[in-house]
Write an enzyme that holds these catalytic residues in place. Structure first.
Site, PDB file in Angstrom:
ATOM      1  N   HIS B  97       5.623  36.713   3.326  1.00  0.00           N
ATOM      2  CA  HIS B  97       5.123  38.093   3.293  1.00  0.00           C
ATOM      3  C   HIS B  97       3.601  38.059   3.315  1.00  0.00           C
ATOM      4  O   HIS B  97       2.988  37.306   2.558  1.00  0.00           O
ATOM      5  CB  HIS B  97       5.602  38.784   2.011  1.00  0.00           C
ATOM      6  CG  HIS B  97       5.029  40.158   1.820  1.00  0.00           C
ATOM      7  ND1 HIS B  97       4.978  41.092   2.834  1.00  0.00           N
ATOM      8  CD2 HIS B  97       4.487  40.768   0.727  1.00  0.00           C
ATOM      9  CE1 HIS B  97       4.442  42.209   2.373  1.00  0.00           C
ATOM     10  NE2 HIS B  97       4.132  42.039   1.117  1.00  0.00           N
ATOM     11  N   HIS B  99      -0.126  40.688   4.270  1.00  0.00           N
ATOM     12  CA  HIS B  99      -0.680  41.977   4.670  1.00  0.00           C
ATOM     13  C   HIS B  99      -1.637  41.738   5.841  1.00  0.00           C
ATOM     14  O   HIS B  99      -2.737  42.288   5.862  1.00  0.00           O
ATOM     15  CB  HIS B  99      -1.405  42.650   3.506  1.00  0.00           C
ATOM     16  CG  HIS B  99      -0.502  43.209   2.443  1.00  0.00           C
ATOM     17  ND1 HIS B  99      -0.853  44.259   1.636  1.00  0.00           N
ATOM     18  CD2 HIS B  99       0.756  42.864   2.066  1.00  0.00           C
ATOM     19  CE1 HIS B  99       0.134  44.538   0.789  1.00  0.00           C
ATOM     20  NE2 HIS B  99       1.122  43.693   1.031  1.00  0.00           N
ATOM     21  N   ASP B 122       7.952  35.313  24.017  1.00  0.00           N
ATOM     22  CA  ASP B 122       8.195  33.922  23.606  1.00  0.00           C
ATOM     23  C   ASP B 122       8.733  33.850  22.177  1.00  0.00           C
ATOM     24  O   ASP B 122       9.312  32.838  21.780  1.00  0.00           O
ATOM     25  CB  ASP B 122       6.901  33.098  23.695  1.00  0.00           C
ATOM     26  CG  ASP B 122       6.544  32.719  25.132  1.00  0.00           C
ATOM     27  OD1 ASP B 122       7.439  32.730  26.007  1.00  0.00           O
ATOM     28  OD2 ASP B 122       5.360  32.402  25.376  1.00  0.00           O
ATOM     29  N   HIS B 171       3.791  49.555   4.718  1.00  0.00           N
ATOM     30  CA  HIS B 171       3.527  48.408   3.875  1.00  0.00           C
ATOM     31  C   HIS B 171       2.977  47.232   4.699  1.00  0.00           C
ATOM     32  O   HIS B 171       1.764  47.048   4.766  1.00  0.00           O
ATOM     33  CB  HIS B 171       4.824  48.063   3.125  1.00  0.00           C
ATOM     34  CG  HIS B 171       4.682  47.009   2.086  1.00  0.00           C
ATOM     35  ND1 HIS B 171       5.446  46.994   0.944  1.00  0.00           N
ATOM     36  CD2 HIS B 171       3.900  45.924   2.016  1.00  0.00           C
ATOM     37  CE1 HIS B 171       5.109  45.941   0.220  1.00  0.00           C
ATOM     38  NE2 HIS B 171       4.176  45.283   0.848  1.00  0.00           N
ATOM     39  N   TYR B 229      11.360  24.673  27.157  1.00  0.00           N
ATOM     40  CA  TYR B 229       9.991  24.531  26.667  1.00  0.00           C
ATOM     41  C   TYR B 229       9.968  23.443  25.601  1.00  0.00           C
ATOM     42  O   TYR B 229      10.906  23.337  24.821  1.00  0.00           O
ATOM     43  CB  TYR B 229       9.517  25.860  26.095  1.00  0.00           C
ATOM     44  CG  TYR B 229       8.123  25.838  25.534  1.00  0.00           C
ATOM     45  CD1 TYR B 229       7.027  26.164  26.320  1.00  0.00           C
ATOM     46  CD2 TYR B 229       7.896  25.471  24.209  1.00  0.00           C
ATOM     47  CE1 TYR B 229       5.739  26.151  25.805  1.00  0.00           C
ATOM     48  CE2 TYR B 229       6.612  25.446  23.689  1.00  0.00           C
ATOM     49  CZ  TYR B 229       5.538  25.788  24.497  1.00  0.00           C
ATOM     50  OH  TYR B 229       4.265  25.756  23.980  1.00  0.00           O
TER      51      TYR B 229
END
Lengths: 232, 232, 232, 232
Positions: B97, B99, B122, B171, B229
């Site tokens: 997580h 910001h 991608d 958020h 790839y």
């Protein structure tokens, strides 16, 4: 080990990419051609830049056959191959592909970059060109080769060293030059120009390209037989 | 000391966050699951990244009980818990997580991020999803758990590894992966994609998502059984 | 040498400013109050940050008289003085002034910063306030004092620690806190929030502030008697 | 070796340019005048900054004749020459040219930079001026000299130290000062102001310049006989 000089030039140029700020993660690769043998060195696919050595470069010929190399070449190899084939006569020996963010913005927006000022005109003899959209058949078939073909098609009436980079629509930039250093410089100049162009549009959404006479003055000040910039 | 390997992986991933440019101040945390025991390690709340050690990680089980740890776990722990529960079957063992500023911009704007180009394709098999607004009851109740529930609800018809990150409305982003390194890579790819998308909109406010055929080509070039790839 | 602890705290906070990215050239200063004596330390005017020492800090009392110091205090001293007077009862002991670029953009645009998301709500209990325009008399008179007065006027119905920074119209931000570290953290949080807000408006020019219930949840998660963020 | 002090000042200022963030590649140069002899030192054309030495600076007189130097001077030399001629009486002894990106954006947009706030007013006594478009004859003739002439023409009613920089339309900024350090500081202040102005327009497309009374207050707080900023 053969092709030592292109292995070294290619390795060095790839390793330098992250420091230019042009690549995030592993989104970028450089190839370097040996024009005499028609063989080029290119970055192996998906390998971190600081793990690269001259020996880990993959050698490929202009027909796309791997000549030497333990690793798989970049998945973008057929695009490099097509450009080195088509632009070799103009003196191009190195191709750089990045996903540099400002150039990508114009590629994703589907807009060529207008020549808004002299920084641009010092490097490009007009707007930075953008390719047409690929067809579904091209995308589902030999996609990376078709990308190269679309670039070459876009350059039907353009000289590769008058416009040393292109935007592939919905994808990002390819740049090139007479040396790997020049190809990287052109990739960097393109990114700077794209940044300036975005900011120019923010300052004036209806900004106009510069007059032709100023474009010619600046481009020819640095390029061609009457250039007077630098010590050359 | 038990759970040494997830303690170490979690500590290392959290300590690396500031260098990615994804976190300001202490706005970010990583969890790492041991799928066999159903226990995950997570950053303690409000502690500076460079003060973290494997021993200071907090161990929590998938029912939300602290198993080991002197410190309080991140206040976002119930969101991590809900995601590790729901996405574990798909192979997810780590949640990140942050910001990060460009991803937050889309979360605050209430917009999913359209797939404007191949960099995006991608990593994500379509637009980056955004959750619905939480209800007042959800916010005033078990808020962090409800955040996780809203994400899981949004993924009712999506595979977690086809879309390895989400925007929580108002958020910011959560990302995940099969390893902590992959989860952090996805958080970084999301931020790059969000930056490119903002710049694309600046260059062309009516930019369109790429065609489905190009989206499939790029996503499947890197993911799934026909990927070509990398060296895998 | 007296007032050693506020000299040291003030010197250290001022010296750290350039590394935060909040100040260009010499556009920024920090003051630190000793509440017992009513004396504060402040940066001398126009001196480079890395030349600062505890001894070069200027000591000023809350009536604006220089108590100790060879150098002239910052020209912004009367603004710091007014804020430390008015906000001291709320526990404020340090004020930071910068010209950080994103916060300045809102100050110059004459707009408060709407609370677009939870990063903002973690620090401010609503929109970041902006002062009214000063009158010609105020500008031509005791300008820096009048700047402080306009801030205090704007806070007639606001608690200083519910909104730990303000935008001075046409000028830039002032931030504060219970310690110099907290004041600098608030100045940094403001700049991050302002950057996110500009990008939010770019992604959605009609973005709306978050609901009150979400604002309260996040602000009170970190502040006040029911806070549960961190180890406190 | 003669002119040692201007060689050293010029070399040092040029070498410092990349660290300011104002120049990309080799897009920038500084000149330093010795007012007594009417000779100025300037960067050689197209040479990397870190390869510069005091000995490699080129010495040119105010008539444009090279006095000493093995290398060709910057192609922008006639512009520097014209400015040092015209602004020398006002105390200007150094000129800086860059392609700094935010200032270039306004130059390319064909807009002067409005004085949106006090950061601007601390350095410029009003909007940052922009030159008129050059005629085709001027561009095809003595282009770099004509650029200088257009700047001087724009300053017919402006004092050079009231406005220590200008935007050359479609090109970029020139800045100047009483010393090389001040000239570089002005080039940097201009770039900061341009960045703030772009962000101000993003926050409020119809933002207005500050009132004259506030402009005067701030400019005269730092400049002229009643200045009270700094230790002077």
């Amino acid at each position: 080990m053969n092709y030592q000089s292109i292995r070294e030039a290619c390795c060095e140029a790839n390793r330098k990419l992250p420091a230019t700020g042009l690549v995030d993660l592993t989104f970028g690769n450089v190839s370097v051609l040996d024009p005499d043998s028609g063989v080029f060195a290119i970055k192996p696919s998906g390998v971190d830049y600081d793990a690269l050595t001259p020996d880990s470069m993959v050698l490929v010929d202009l027909n796309g056959e791997v000549v030497e190399g333990e690793l798989k070449p970049s998945s973008d190899t057929p695009t490099h191959q097509r450009l080195l084939q088509a632009f070799g006569d103009a003196g191009v020996t190195s191709v750089v592909h990045t996903h540099s963010r400002n150039a990508v913005a114009f590629a994703q927006a589907g807009r060529e970059i207008p020549c808004f000022g002299t920084t641009h005109a010092d490097y490009f003899f007009g707007a930075v060109p953008i390719t047409r959209e690929l067809t579904a058949d091209e995308i589902q078939g030999e996609y990376e080769w078709a990308t190269g073909e679309a670039i070459v098609e876009r350059f039907a009436d353009l000289k590769p060293l008058d416009f040393p980079a292109v935007l592939v629509k919905s994808h990002g930039p390819f740049a090139w030059g007479k040396t790997a250093d020049k190809a990287v410089e052109h990739a960097l100049a393109l990114e700077i120009i794209a940044d300036m162009a975005l900011k120019t549009l923010a300052a004036n959404p209806s900004a106009e390209p510069i007059p032709d006479v100023l474009l010619k003055k600046h481009f020819l000040r640095k390029h061609g037989s009457s250039a007077y910039y630098g010590q050359g």
